[in-house]
Design a protein around this motif. Structure first.
Motif, PDB file in Angstrom:
ATOM      1  N   ILE A   1       1.204  -1.098  -0.233  1.00 25.76           N
ATOM      2  CA  ILE A   1       0.017  -0.185  -0.157  1.00 25.76           C
ATOM      3  C   ILE A   1       0.779   1.448  -0.252  1.00 25.76           C
ATOM      4  O   ILE A   1       0.665   2.572  -1.044  1.00 25.76           O
ATOM      5  CB  ILE A   1      -0.468  -0.343   0.916  1.00 25.76           C
ATOM      6  CG1 ILE A   1      -1.999  -1.466   0.868  1.00 25.76           C
ATOM      7  CG2 ILE A   1      -1.051   1.320   1.568  1.00 25.76           C
ATOM      8  CD1 ILE A   1      -2.913  -1.117   1.852  1.00 25.76           C
TER       9      ILE A   1
ATOM     10  N   MET B   1       3.847   1.530  -1.695  1.00 30.09           N
ATOM     11  CA  MET B   1       4.216   1.682  -2.564  1.00 30.09           C
ATOM     12  C   MET B   1       3.301   2.006  -3.781  1.00 30.09           C
ATOM     13  O   MET B   1       3.770   2.966  -4.524  1.00 30.09           O
ATOM     14  CB  MET B   1       4.878   0.441  -2.827  1.00 30.09           C
ATOM     15  CG  MET B   1       6.258  -0.700  -2.855  1.00 30.09           C
ATOM     16  SD  MET B   1       6.555  -1.669  -3.603  1.00 30.09           S
ATOM     17  CE  MET B   1       5.193  -2.947  -3.055  1.00 30.09           C
TER      18      MET B   1
ATOM     19  N   ALA C   1       9.398  -3.335  -4.600  1.00 31.04           N
ATOM     20  CA  ALA C   1       8.735  -4.620  -5.290  1.00 31.04           C
ATOM     21  C   ALA C   1       9.203  -5.707  -5.133  1.00 31.04           C
ATOM     22  O   ALA C   1       8.961  -6.831  -4.781  1.00 31.04           O
ATOM     23  CB  ALA C   1       8.027  -4.397  -6.294  1.00 31.04           C
ATOM     24  N   PRO C   2      10.645  -5.893  -5.333  1.00 34.13           N
ATOM     25  CA  PRO C   2      11.401  -7.120  -4.711  1.00 34.13           C
ATOM     26  C   PRO C   2      10.524  -7.813  -3.539  1.00 34.13           C
ATOM     27  O   PRO C   2      10.860  -8.880  -2.833  1.00 34.13           O
ATOM     28  CB  PRO C   2      12.748  -7.397  -4.998  1.00 34.13           C
ATOM     29  CG  PRO C   2      12.722  -6.076  -6.431  1.00 34.13           C
ATOM     30  CD  PRO C   2      12.022  -5.022  -6.100  1.00 34.13           C
TER      31      PRO C   2
ATOM     32  N   HIS D   1       9.033  -6.527  -1.108  1.00 35.47           N
ATOM     33  CA  HIS D   1       7.732  -7.043  -1.112  1.00 35.47           C
ATOM     34  C   HIS D   1       7.271  -8.640  -1.590  1.00 35.47           C
ATOM     35  O   HIS D   1       7.014  -8.717  -0.352  1.00 35.47           O
ATOM     36  CB  HIS D   1       6.504  -5.563  -1.997  1.00 35.47           C
ATOM     37  CG  HIS D   1       4.891  -6.013  -1.875  1.00 35.47           C
ATOM     38  ND1 HIS D   1       4.552  -5.666  -1.224  1.00 35.47           N
ATOM     39  CD2 HIS D   1       4.716  -6.756  -3.370  1.00 35.47           C
ATOM     40  CE1 HIS D   1       2.818  -6.129  -1.673  1.00 35.47           C
ATOM     41  NE2 HIS D   1       3.861  -6.610  -2.409  1.00 35.47           N
TER      42      HIS D   1
ATOM     43  N   LEU E   1       5.237 -13.829  -0.979  1.00 30.66           N
ATOM     44  CA  LEU E   1       5.813 -15.068  -0.806  1.00 30.66           C
ATOM     45  C   LEU E   1       6.488 -15.993  -0.096  1.00 30.66           C
ATOM     46  O   LEU E   1       6.008 -17.987  -0.075  1.00 30.66           O
ATOM     47  CB  LEU E   1       6.311 -15.592  -2.669  1.00 30.66           C
ATOM     48  CG  LEU E   1       5.379 -14.242  -2.978  1.00 30.66           C
ATOM     49  CD1 LEU E   1       5.918 -14.270  -4.600  1.00 30.66           C
ATOM     50  CD2 LEU E   1       4.055 -15.575  -4.108  1.00 30.66           C
TER      51      LEU E   1
ATOM     52  N   TRP F   1       4.993 -15.677   3.072  1.00 25.80           N
ATOM     53  CA  TRP F   1       3.792 -15.684   4.030  1.00 25.80           C
ATOM     54  C   TRP F   1       3.343 -16.942   3.241  1.00 25.80           C
ATOM     55  O   TRP F   1       2.760 -18.198   3.573  1.00 25.80           O
ATOM     56  CB  TRP F   1       2.789 -14.634   3.207  1.00 25.80           C
ATOM     57  CG  TRP F   1       0.803 -15.466   3.319  1.00 25.80           C
ATOM     58  CD1 TRP F   1       0.280 -14.959   2.012  1.00 25.80           C
ATOM     59  CD2 TRP F   1       0.351 -15.617   4.445  1.00 25.80           C
ATOM     60  NE1 TRP F   1      -1.505 -14.627   2.702  1.00 25.80           N
ATOM     61  CE2 TRP F   1      -1.046 -15.827   3.618  1.00 25.80           C
ATOM     62  CE3 TRP F   1       0.092 -15.632   5.144  1.00 25.80           C
ATOM     63  CZ2 TRP F   1      -1.677 -16.211   4.170  1.00 25.80           C
ATOM     64  CZ3 TRP F   1      -0.615 -16.690   6.393  1.00 25.80           C
ATOM     65  CH2 TRP F   1      -2.131 -16.907   5.583  1.00 25.80           C
ATOM     66  N   VAL F   2       3.532 -17.162   1.602  1.00 26.82           N
ATOM     67  CA  VAL F   2       2.868 -18.880   1.234  1.00 26.82           C
ATOM     68  C   VAL F   2       4.021 -19.369   1.442  1.00 26.82           C
ATOM     69  O   VAL F   2       3.001 -20.102   1.632  1.00 26.82           O
ATOM     70  CB  VAL F   2       2.833 -17.874  -0.525  1.00 26.82           C
ATOM     71  CG1 VAL F   2       2.383 -19.384  -1.388  1.00 26.82           C
ATOM     72  CG2 VAL F   2       2.613 -17.103  -1.095  1.00 26.82           C
TER      73      VAL F   2
HETATM   74  C1  HEM Z   1      -2.929  -4.965   0.341  1.00 26.18           C
HETATM   75  C2  HEM Z   1      -1.699  -5.890  -0.665  1.00 26.18           C
HETATM   76  C3  HEM Z   1      -0.839  -5.930  -1.198  1.00 26.18           C
HETATM   77  C4  HEM Z   1      -1.090  -4.463  -2.102  1.00 26.18           C
HETATM   78  C5  HEM Z   1      -0.996  -3.298  -1.878  1.00 26.18           C
HETATM   79  C6  HEM Z   1       0.366  -4.575  -2.713  1.00 26.18           C
HETATM   80  C7  HEM Z   1       0.948  -3.323  -3.928  1.00 26.18           C
HETATM   81  C8  HEM Z   1       2.370  -4.122  -4.841  1.00 26.18           C
HETATM   82  C9  HEM Z   1       2.694  -2.945  -5.557  1.00 26.18           C
HETATM   83  C10 HEM Z   1       2.777  -1.748  -5.982  1.00 26.18           C
HETATM   84  C11 HEM Z   1       3.669  -3.719  -6.291  1.00 26.18           C
HETATM   85  C12 HEM Z   1       4.546  -3.418  -7.307  1.00 26.18           C
HETATM   86  C13 HEM Z   1       4.124  -3.542  -8.932  1.00 26.18           C
HETATM   87  C14 HEM Z   1       5.408  -3.167  -9.717  1.00 26.18           C
HETATM   88  O1  HEM Z   1       6.113  -2.044  -9.974  1.00 26.18           O
HETATM   89  O2  HEM Z   1       5.167  -3.382 -11.276  1.00 26.18           O
HETATM   90  C15 HEM Z   1       3.447  -5.691  -6.106  1.00 26.18           C
HETATM   91  C16 HEM Z   1       4.132  -5.854  -7.075  1.00 26.18           C
HETATM   92  C17 HEM Z   1       4.493  -7.655  -6.275  1.00 26.18           C
HETATM   93  N1  HEM Z   1       3.720  -7.940  -5.288  1.00 26.18           N
HETATM   94 FE1  HEM Z   1       2.106  -6.791  -3.834  1.00 26.18          FE
HETATM   95  N2  HEM Z   1       0.909  -5.638  -3.525  1.00 26.18           N
HETATM   96  C18 HEM Z   1      -0.143  -6.505  -1.798  1.00 26.18           C
HETATM   97  C19 HEM Z   1      -0.352  -7.875  -1.767  1.00 26.18           C
HETATM   98  C20 HEM Z   1       0.819  -8.480  -2.840  1.00 26.18           C
HETATM   99  C21 HEM Z   1       0.643 -10.524  -2.131  1.00 26.18           C
HETATM  100  C22 HEM Z   1      -0.236 -11.345  -0.953  1.00 26.18           C
HETATM  101  C23 HEM Z   1       1.174 -11.223  -2.890  1.00 26.18           C
HETATM  102  C24 HEM Z   1       1.872 -12.252  -2.678  1.00 26.18           C
HETATM  103  C25 HEM Z   1       1.311 -13.367  -2.600  1.00 26.18           C
HETATM  104  C26 HEM Z   1       1.955  -9.891  -3.804  1.00 26.18           C
HETATM  105  C27 HEM Z   1       3.321  -9.992  -4.679  1.00 26.18           C
HETATM  106  C28 HEM Z   1       3.286  -9.330  -5.286  1.00 26.18           C
HETATM  107  C29 HEM Z   1       4.376  -9.478  -6.268  1.00 26.18           C
HETATM  108  C30 HEM Z   1       5.419 -11.172  -6.641  1.00 26.18           C
HETATM  109  C31 HEM Z   1       5.273  -8.771  -7.541  1.00 26.18           C
HETATM  110  C32 HEM Z   1       5.823  -8.808  -8.280  1.00 26.18           C
HETATM  111  C33 HEM Z   1       7.351  -8.072  -7.656  1.00 26.18           C
HETATM  112  C34 HEM Z   1       8.117  -7.035  -8.669  1.00 26.18           C
HETATM  113  O3  HEM Z   1       8.028  -7.359  -9.979  1.00 26.18           O
HETATM  114  O4  HEM Z   1       9.390  -7.625  -8.454  1.00 26.18           O
HETATM  115  N3  HEM Z   1       1.878  -8.828  -3.173  1.00 26.18           N
HETATM  116  N4  HEM Z   1       2.888  -4.758  -5.279  1.00 26.18           N
END
Ligand code: HEM
Length: 121
Positions: free
Chosen positions: A24, A26, A35-36, A38, A43, A46-47
């Protein structure tokens, strides 16, 4: 759910709550550079942790062991060390913490491989 299964799922649910808050943050800031970190918090933290917890719940013989308790400690420490380590690495402040955390995370998975093979029925 009790014992090591409980601790895996409970700790994993805390990790994903932190991961969601980071996601959130971000989104609000528009800065997705972490993002990595996060992704790994969610993963691996949690997973993967939740899957371990469900496995130990389904295979109680594997859960009531010192190895399972060590597995939990090593897996949790791996996440706690690796995720800030990834943040430091991304921001060019060194990779040693990420390396340490990733080795602990690998050790955790190797313990799981041994556990699964040992508990074949
Ligand atoms: C409130 C819940 C969540 C929010 C607001 C959120 C937000 C984001 C944002 C803003 C990004 C960056 C996207 C980008 O730059 O392309 C991201 C990437 C990602 N998120 Fe989440 N996320 C949430 C939950 C989750 C959960 C629960 C998982 C996995 C179980 C997850 C896995 C990922 C992965 C794998 C990426 C790609 C990272 C990368 O490209 O390096 N996220 N998320």
């Amino acid at each position: 759910m009790r014992g090591v299964s409980f601790w895996f799922v409970a700790t994993g649910s805390v990790f994903v709550t932190l991961g969601m808050l980071g996601g959130i943050a971000m989104s609000i800031s528009g800065d997705h550079s972490l993002a990595p970190a996060h992704a790994h918090l969610n993963l691996v933290g949690w997973v993967t942790m939740a899957l371990f917890g469900v496995y130990y719940h389904l295979v109680p013989a594997a859960a009531d062991t010192t190895l399972a308790r060590a597995h939990f400690a090593i897996a949790a420490a791996g996440v706690v060390i690796m995720v800030p380590g990834i943040m430091l690495a991304i921001t060019d402040r060194g990779e040693s913490l990420a390396a340490t955390g990733s080795l602990l995370t690998l050790a955790s998975m190797l313990i799981f491989v041994v556990t699964v093979l040992r508990n074949r029925t």
